[in-house]
Write a protein that holds these residues in place. Sequence first.
Motif, PDB file in Angstrom:
ATOM      1  N   SER A 118      27.719  46.140 -78.708  1.00  0.00           N
ATOM      2  CA  SER A 118      27.602  44.980 -77.805  1.00  0.00           C
ATOM      3  C   SER A 118      26.368  45.052 -76.921  1.00  0.00           C
ATOM      4  O   SER A 118      25.926  44.036 -76.393  1.00  0.00           O
ATOM      5  N   GLN A 119      25.835  46.239 -76.727  1.00  0.00           N
ATOM      6  CA  GLN A 119      24.726  46.513 -75.808  1.00  0.00           C
ATOM      7  C   GLN A 119      25.037  46.050 -74.380  1.00  0.00           C
ATOM      8  O   GLN A 119      24.157  45.626 -73.645  1.00  0.00           O
ATOM      9  N   LYS A 120      26.299  46.216 -73.984  1.00  0.00           N
ATOM     10  CA  LYS A 120      26.717  45.887 -72.620  1.00  0.00           C
ATOM     11  C   LYS A 120      26.810  47.129 -71.744  1.00  0.00           C
ATOM     12  O   LYS A 120      27.120  47.047 -70.570  1.00  0.00           O
ATOM     13  N   TRP A 121      26.549  48.295 -72.339  1.00  0.00           N
ATOM     14  CA  TRP A 121      26.627  49.561 -71.614  1.00  0.00           C
ATOM     15  C   TRP A 121      25.779  50.593 -72.362  1.00  0.00           C
ATOM     16  O   TRP A 121      25.477  50.423 -73.544  1.00  0.00           O
ATOM     17  N   ALA A 122      25.413  51.645 -71.658  1.00  0.00           N
ATOM     18  CA  ALA A 122      24.693  52.767 -72.270  1.00  0.00           C
ATOM     19  C   ALA A 122      24.851  53.982 -71.366  1.00  0.00           C
ATOM     20  O   ALA A 122      25.123  53.856 -70.175  1.00  0.00           O
ATOM     21  N   VAL A 123      24.681  55.155 -71.954  1.00  0.00           N
ATOM     22  CA  VAL A 123      24.728  56.409 -71.200  1.00  0.00           C
ATOM     23  C   VAL A 123      23.542  57.250 -71.633  1.00  0.00           C
ATOM     24  O   VAL A 123      23.241  57.348 -72.825  1.00  0.00           O
ATOM     25  N   ILE A 124      22.870  57.849 -70.670  1.00  0.00           N
ATOM     26  CA  ILE A 124      21.820  58.816 -70.956  1.00  0.00           C
ATOM     27  C   ILE A 124      22.368  60.195 -70.608  1.00  0.00           C
ATOM     28  O   ILE A 124      22.857  60.414 -69.494  1.00  0.00           O
ATOM     29  N   CYS A 125      22.303  61.097 -71.547  1.00  0.00           N
ATOM     30  CA  CYS A 125      22.621  62.502 -71.295  1.00  0.00           C
ATOM     31  C   CYS A 125      21.274  63.207 -71.255  1.00  0.00           C
ATOM     32  O   CYS A 125      20.614  63.356 -72.277  1.00  0.00           O
ATOM     33  N   SER A 126      20.843  63.580 -70.083  1.00  0.00           N
ATOM     34  CA  SER A 126      19.524  64.166 -69.923  1.00  0.00           C
ATOM     35  C   SER A 126      19.598  65.685 -70.067  1.00  0.00           C
ATOM     36  O   SER A 126      19.828  66.401 -69.097  1.00  0.00           O
ATOM     37  N   TYR A 127      19.472  66.147 -71.298  1.00  0.00           N
ATOM     38  CA  TYR A 127      19.412  67.578 -71.612  1.00  0.00           C
ATOM     39  C   TYR A 127      20.556  68.372 -71.005  1.00  0.00           C
ATOM     40  O   TYR A 127      20.395  69.523 -70.641  1.00  0.00           O
ATOM     41  N   GLY A 128      21.715  67.744 -70.875  1.00  0.00           N
ATOM     42  CA  GLY A 128      22.855  68.433 -70.307  1.00  0.00           C
ATOM     43  C   GLY A 128      22.768  68.628 -68.805  1.00  0.00           C
ATOM     44  O   GLY A 128      23.652  69.214 -68.210  1.00  0.00           O
ATOM     45  N   GLU A 129      21.692  68.127 -68.184  1.00  0.00           N
ATOM     46  CA  GLU A 129      21.497  68.304 -66.743  1.00  0.00           C
ATOM     47  C   GLU A 129      22.300  67.297 -65.925  1.00  0.00           C
ATOM     48  O   GLU A 129      22.859  67.628 -64.896  1.00  0.00           O
ATOM     49  N   TYR A 130      22.308  66.047 -66.352  1.00  0.00           N
ATOM     50  CA  TYR A 130      23.042  64.991 -65.668  1.00  0.00           C
ATOM     51  C   TYR A 130      23.233  63.838 -66.638  1.00  0.00           C
ATOM     52  O   TYR A 130      22.586  63.762 -67.684  1.00  0.00           O
ATOM     53  N   LEU A 131      24.169  62.960 -66.288  1.00  0.00           N
ATOM     54  CA  LEU A 131      24.447  61.766 -67.078  1.00  0.00           C
ATOM     55  C   LEU A 131      24.133  60.546 -66.222  1.00  0.00           C
ATOM     56  O   LEU A 131      24.422  60.539 -65.022  1.00  0.00           O
ATOM     57  N   VAL A 132      23.568  59.507 -66.827  1.00  0.00           N
ATOM     58  CA  VAL A 132      23.335  58.244 -66.156  1.00  0.00           C
ATOM     59  C   VAL A 132      24.073  57.174 -66.954  1.00  0.00           C
ATOM     60  O   VAL A 132      23.748  56.930 -68.112  1.00  0.00           O
ATOM     61  N   TYR A 133      25.098  56.592 -66.336  1.00  0.00           N
ATOM     62  CA  TYR A 133      25.824  55.492 -66.956  1.00  0.00           C
ATOM     63  C   TYR A 133      25.175  54.199 -66.477  1.00  0.00           C
ATOM     64  O   TYR A 133      24.926  54.041 -65.290  1.00  0.00           O
ATOM     65  N   GLY A 134      24.964  53.260 -67.394  1.00  0.00           N
ATOM     66  CA  GLY A 134      24.438  51.960 -67.014  1.00  0.00           C
ATOM     67  C   GLY A 134      25.182  50.873 -67.748  1.00  0.00           C
ATOM     68  O   GLY A 134      25.685  51.084 -68.853  1.00  0.00           O
ATOM     69  N   GLY A 135      25.236  49.702 -67.126  1.00  0.00           N
ATOM     70  CA  GLY A 135      25.899  48.597 -67.806  1.00  0.00           C
ATOM     71  C   GLY A 135      26.082  47.397 -66.912  1.00  0.00           C
ATOM     72  O   GLY A 135      25.665  47.378 -65.754  1.00  0.00           O
ATOM     73  N   GLU A 136      26.733  46.417 -67.502  1.00  0.00           N
ATOM     74  CA  GLU A 136      27.059  45.213 -66.754  1.00  0.00           C
ATOM     75  C   GLU A 136      27.950  45.582 -65.572  1.00  0.00           C
ATOM     76  O   GLU A 136      28.611  46.618 -65.572  1.00  0.00           O
ATOM     77  N   GLU A 137      27.965  44.718 -64.580  1.00  0.00           N
ATOM     78  CA  GLU A 137      28.720  45.008 -63.360  1.00  0.00           C
ATOM     79  C   GLU A 137      30.177  45.362 -63.655  1.00  0.00           C
ATOM     80  O   GLU A 137      30.715  46.322 -63.089  1.00  0.00           O
ATOM     81  N   ALA A 138      30.835  44.637 -64.559  1.00  0.00           N
ATOM     82  CA  ALA A 138      32.243  44.912 -64.863  1.00  0.00           C
ATOM     83  C   ALA A 138      32.426  46.310 -65.454  1.00  0.00           C
ATOM     84  O   ALA A 138      33.426  46.980 -65.178  1.00  0.00           O
TER      85      ALA A 138
END
Length: 191
Positions: A118-138
């Motif tokens: 759907s491309q309504k959300w995504a997650v970046i796993c940065s080398y196991g250091e931290y995660l960044v969740y992104g997406g629509e407001e809901a």
Amino acid sequence: MTERTEKRIYRFDRKKLESELVDANLLPAFPFKKEEWQANLFESASHFVEDDFVALVDAIKHVSVDDKIFIINYEMHGKPLPNDIPAEWEIGLSWQEFDSNVQGAPLGSLGLYMWGPSQKWAVICSYGEYLVYGGEEAFIRCIEDHYGGRDKICDRFMKFVDEGGPNVSRSFARQLIQSIYPAEARIGDAH
């Protein structure tokens, strides 16, 4: 740990993905291409447990009919990975499949994008250091509700930084927090 299931290899267009959805090269600036998206920071992938996966799946189901997660290793794209792990793969929305295919990977050395059709959300796993969740407001609100609110997530990440993780400079961590939590950018100010 469960045995790895058969992984299907895909040929995602990484350049298109990075121009339209997510680009870790932008970090510590906001890494998501959709300006209306919001984000949250979480401690390293090594802290990712079944409850975190449940929260992710609940949020995915809240905003989409996605029944799979696409994963691409953005740093080693197209190259063989350790332990016979493909550079690109797809998993279902089950903890067992995630645990055997993703947690079984050496996440501490991989940079991963995870997203749905759907491309309504995504997650970046940065080398196991931290995660960044992104997406629509809901999507983000659902994640925040699971963890008790945005402030608790921000505080949890700042505690993680203060306790010595992630393995990045405090300056980088401060910039990252300011781009994801502009109003809550307190790291280093009170310490």
